[in-house]
Every structure is written in C-alpha cells, then in structure tokens.
Design an enzyme around this catalytic site. Structure first.
Site, PDB file in Angstrom:
ATOM      1  N   SER A   1     -44.139  -8.339 -37.734  1.00 40.03           N
ATOM      2  CA  SER A   1     -43.029  -8.972 -38.454  1.00 40.03           C
ATOM      3  C   SER A   1     -43.165  -8.762 -39.960  1.00 40.03           C
ATOM      4  CB  SER A   1     -43.024 -10.486 -38.236  1.00 40.03           C
ATOM      5  OG  SER A   1     -42.922 -10.792 -36.897  1.00 40.03           O
TER       6      SER A   1
ATOM      7  N   HIS B   1     -37.215  -6.960 -37.257  1.00 39.96           N
ATOM      8  CA  HIS B   1     -37.832  -5.907 -36.432  1.00 39.96           C
ATOM      9  C   HIS B   1     -36.768  -4.836 -36.211  1.00 39.96           C
ATOM     10  CE1 HIS B   1     -41.454  -8.149 -34.966  1.00 39.96           C
ATOM     11  NE2 HIS B   1     -40.716  -9.164 -35.372  1.00 39.96           N
TER      12      HIS B   1
ATOM     13  N   HIS C   1     -41.633  -8.841 -27.688  1.00 41.23           N
ATOM     14  CA  HIS C   1     -42.399 -10.084 -27.516  1.00 41.23           C
ATOM     15  C   HIS C   1     -42.035 -10.746 -26.195  1.00 41.23           C
ATOM     16  CE1 HIS C   1     -41.791  -9.396 -31.832  1.00 41.23           C
ATOM     17  NE2 HIS C   1     -43.003  -9.888 -31.986  1.00 41.23           N
TER      18      HIS C   1
ATOM     19  N   TYR D   1     -41.389 -13.807 -25.806  1.00 45.18           N
ATOM     20  CA  TYR D   1     -40.327 -14.813 -25.987  1.00 45.18           C
ATOM     21  C   TYR D   1     -38.920 -14.213 -26.001  1.00 45.18           C
ATOM     22  CZ  TYR D   1     -40.697 -13.408 -30.915  1.00 45.18           C
ATOM     23  OH  TYR D   1     -40.764 -12.670 -32.063  1.00 45.18           O
ATOM     24  N   GLU D   2     -38.832 -12.881 -26.056  1.00 46.05           N
ATOM     25  CA  GLU D   2     -37.514 -12.252 -25.962  1.00 46.05           C
ATOM     26  C   GLU D   2     -37.017 -12.250 -24.513  1.00 46.05           C
ATOM     27  OE1 GLU D   2     -37.008  -8.687 -28.820  1.00 46.05           O
ATOM     28  OE2 GLU D   2     -39.161  -8.978 -28.653  1.00 46.05           O
TER      29      GLU D   2
ATOM     30  N   ALA E   1     -48.116 -10.751 -37.865  1.00 45.35           N
ATOM     31  CA  ALA E   1     -48.110 -11.920 -38.734  1.00 45.35           C
ATOM     32  C   ALA E   1     -48.702 -13.058 -37.907  1.00 45.35           C
ATOM     33  CB  ALA E   1     -46.681 -12.241 -39.130  1.00 45.35           C
TER      34      ALA E   1
ATOM     35  N   MET F   1     -47.911 -14.502 -31.642  1.00 43.39           N
ATOM     36  CA  MET F   1     -47.125 -14.334 -30.409  1.00 43.39           C
ATOM     37  C   MET F   1     -47.079 -12.875 -29.961  1.00 43.39           C
ATOM     38  SD  MET F   1     -43.930 -16.725 -31.577  1.00 43.39           S
ATOM     39  CE  MET F   1     -44.208 -18.276 -32.448  1.00 43.39           C
ATOM     40  N   SER F   2     -48.075 -12.086 -30.338  1.00 44.02           N
ATOM     41  CA  SER F   2     -47.981 -10.652 -30.017  1.00 44.02           C
ATOM     42  C   SER F   2     -49.365 -10.022 -29.878  1.00 44.02           C
ATOM     43  CB  SER F   2     -47.211  -9.931 -31.130  1.00 44.02           C
ATOM     44  OG  SER F   2     -47.965  -9.896 -32.316  1.00 44.02           O
TER      45      SER F   2
ATOM     46  N   ASN G   1     -48.950 -18.041 -42.899  1.00 42.97           N
ATOM     47  CA  ASN G   1     -48.815 -19.499 -43.068  1.00 42.97           C
ATOM     48  C   ASN G   1     -50.083 -20.154 -42.535  1.00 42.97           C
ATOM     49  OD1 ASN G   1     -47.453 -18.499 -40.465  1.00 42.97           O
ATOM     50  ND2 ASN G   1     -47.866 -20.648 -40.008  1.00 42.97           N
TER      51      ASN G   1
ATOM     52  N   HIS H   1     -39.992 -19.030 -39.764  1.00 41.82           N
ATOM     53  CA  HIS H   1     -39.940 -17.558 -39.680  1.00 41.82           C
ATOM     54  C   HIS H   1     -39.672 -16.928 -41.061  1.00 41.82           C
ATOM     55  CE1 HIS H   1     -39.699 -13.741 -37.661  1.00 41.82           C
ATOM     56  NE2 HIS H   1     -38.446 -13.555 -37.993  1.00 41.82           N
TER      57      HIS H   1
HETATM   58  N1  HPA Z   1     -47.818 -19.478 -35.064  1.00 45.72           N
HETATM   59  C1  HPA Z   1     -47.468 -18.515 -34.187  1.00 45.72           C
HETATM   60  N2  HPA Z   1     -47.056 -17.327 -34.553  1.00 45.72           N
HETATM   61  C2  HPA Z   1     -46.986 -17.043 -35.867  1.00 45.72           C
HETATM   62  C3  HPA Z   1     -47.332 -17.996 -36.829  1.00 45.72           C
HETATM   63  C4  HPA Z   1     -47.768 -19.290 -36.406  1.00 45.72           C
HETATM   64  O1  HPA Z   1     -48.089 -20.187 -37.195  1.00 45.72           O
HETATM   65  N3  HPA Z   1     -47.165 -17.409 -38.044  1.00 45.72           N
HETATM   66  C5  HPA Z   1     -46.729 -16.147 -37.812  1.00 45.72           C
HETATM   67  N4  HPA Z   1     -46.619 -15.925 -36.497  1.00 45.72           N
END
Ligand code: HPA
Length: 293
Positions: free
Chosen positions: A37, A68, A90, A92-93, A120, A223-224, A247, A261
């Site tokens: 990402s 993306h 992903h 979640y898609e 990320a 998530m990847s 983050n 996001h």
């Molecule tokens: N959690 C899950 N996926 C992420 C995060 C997070 O804090 N930051 C970037 N992708």
C-alpha cells in the site's frame, strides 16, 4: 493426471499465463517484486518498461483497493531484469486465498529466483516509530491457524512439496544484505527487524487484539505478504520482505489514536523514496544463480 487446484487454476493454466507474458516481452525477470500500500513507486523505477493491466492478463485476479494500481510491470532495475506487481490482492477483497497468491506461481514459471515483498504495517513493538522500515525475519500466520492456508487443497508436486518447511522462509543472506545496504545509505536509525503477523482484515485490530499479538511475539501487524511468502517458498524461490511501519498499533485504552487507511498511504509516500533506494540497491548487489543477470 493431477487434480485441479482449489483455485480452479491448474499448473497448465499458470504455465499458459507465464508463456503468454513471456511472448509479450523480451525481459526475463530474475527478481519479482510485490509493492505494498502506497509503495507502488518502486515499479515506476523500472527502465524499458513493458506493463500489463491485471484485467488484460489471462487468469489474473483484479485489484479493488484505492492506492493499489493493478499493473504487472516488466523492466530493468539497476541493470537487473525484474517483474513488479504494482498492487496486490488481499484476503479481505473476498478472493480465495489460493487466488491472491497465484501471481507467485506465475513469477516462478517466468523464471524468477528471488521475491521481494513490501507492505504497510502497524507497529506493535513499542520501540518502533512511524516511518521505521522493518526487515521481516519471520511471520505468524493467523489465518493459517484457522485452516486458511494458500497450500490447502490438492498438492501439485510440479509446484512444490506437500509439507514445505517454513523455518527458513526469510533468506538470511538477503536480510544481512539489507542491513549492510541500509547502513551504507545512512538508514540505520530507522531500519529494524522483526516478526510480522498477518490477519484477515479489513477491520483494524482492537486494543485487546493488539495486546495479544504483541504478547505472542509479533512486532508488526498487517493484512498481506505471508500468504505470498508461503506460496513463493513452496515453489522454491528466495524471499525477502520489508514492512513500512505506517502507524502505531493502539495498545492503550487511554490512547486517542485510531488506525486509518489515509495515514497508511501518507506514511508510505513519505518514506517511499528511501524504501525504493534500499530495494533497488539490494537488487543490484544480490547474487544470482542465472548468469544472464
Ligand atoms: N493493522 C493492520 N494492517 C495495517 C495496519 C494496522 O495497524 N497498518 C497498515 N496496515
């Protein structure tokens, strides 16, 4: 006769896709790169590009997330033949896990020896700061604990063995190369190493979940990547992966912070040039089995 894989996409289908791609470009990639990402800029560094939209590639899934792009880019990176996924798939898609990892099998059939993945991630390790780059030394595959593994289903031995080893998933030499190159580039202050935990998403983690993951030994959460790593290792490719800490995971009920996001994408842009420099210098310095490199 092999049973069809759970994707409905057989070895022959994957081979057909790889051969189709090879017929459209003279690049013979030895390195495959997956951009996370906000990190798609790496693909733009390739010289003499030949690019394909995912929707035009036979059997390829399509990306649905903002940030993306959804292109497969072939070209030269610092003199080395590469293929780059600008945008990944992903869980979640809503795709089957076997489908989101299919590009790894196609990479392998294209002749790729080494896969470099970026993502990320949220920082669980309390020493990590936003903007840190974490070299992945290991992973925790949470969906795998619940039986959702990309290698579930019939195994086709032409890709790899039924029960692949994962204790050596992340290539040690490439981790050392990243440390050496990072030091040379003056990135020592923000280059870390650690364990990445994958969850299904798309909801971010609760405070209790973050605390639990941290106690279990995870330094970052996302998530990847892990599913792709498993399939890449299954087909015998070397793997190196980096997380950009976009983050801090919220671990405290008094915190006002909230994962979102937008923050993920903004941090990606901020550090992306340095991340690109790290990866491209590594690609230039890596050792290759194939003497054409
Ligand atoms: N959690 C899950 N996926 C992420 C995060 C997070 O804090 N930051 C970037 N992708």
């Amino acid at each position: 006769m092999f049973p069809e894989s759970s994707t409905g996409i057989s070895y022959e289908d994957c081979k057909g896709t790889a051969d189709w791609l090879l017929s459209q470009t003279s690049v013979r990639p030895l390195v495959g790169i997956v951009c996370g990402s906000g990190l798609g800029g790496l693909a733009d560094m390739l010289k003499d590009q030949v690019a394909f939209n995912y929707k035009d590639i036979p059997n390829f899934p399509q990306s649905t997330v903002a940030g993306h792009a959804g292109r497969l880019v072939f070209g030269m990176l610092k003199g080395r033949p590469c293929v780059c996924m600008q945008g990944r798939f992903h869980l979640y898609e809503g795709y089957a896990i076997q489908k989101i990892t299919l590009p790894m099998r196609i990479f392998s059939l294209l002749g790729v020896e080494t896969v470099i993945l970026t993502n990320a991630a949220g920082g669980l390790n309390q020493d990590f700061k936003v903007g840190d780059i974490m070299i992945m030394k290991d992973h925790i595959n949470m969906p795998g604990f619940a039986g959702n593994n990309p290698l579930s289903g019939p195994n086709d031995d032409r890709f790899g063995v039924r029960f692949p080893c994962m204790s050596d998933a992340y290539d040690r030499e490439l981790q050392q190369l990243a440390v050496d190159v990072g030091q040379e580039l003056g990135y020592g202050d923000f280059l870390r190493e650690g364990v990445y935990c994958v969850l299904g998403g798309p909801s971010f983690e609760t405070i209790a979940e973050c605390r639990m993951l941290h106690k279990l030994g995870a330094d970052a959460v996302g998530m990847s990547t892990v599913h792709e790593v498993i399939v890449a290792r299954h087909c015998g490719m070397r793997v190196f992966a980096l997380s950009l800490i976009t983050n801090k995971a919220v671990m405290d009920y008094d915190s006002e912070e909230k994962a979102n996001h937008k923050e993920v994408l903004e941090t990606g842009q901020h550090r992306s040039i340095q991340l690109q420099k790290l990866v491209s210098t590594m690609v230039n310095r890596m050792e290759y089995n194939n003497t054409n490199a």
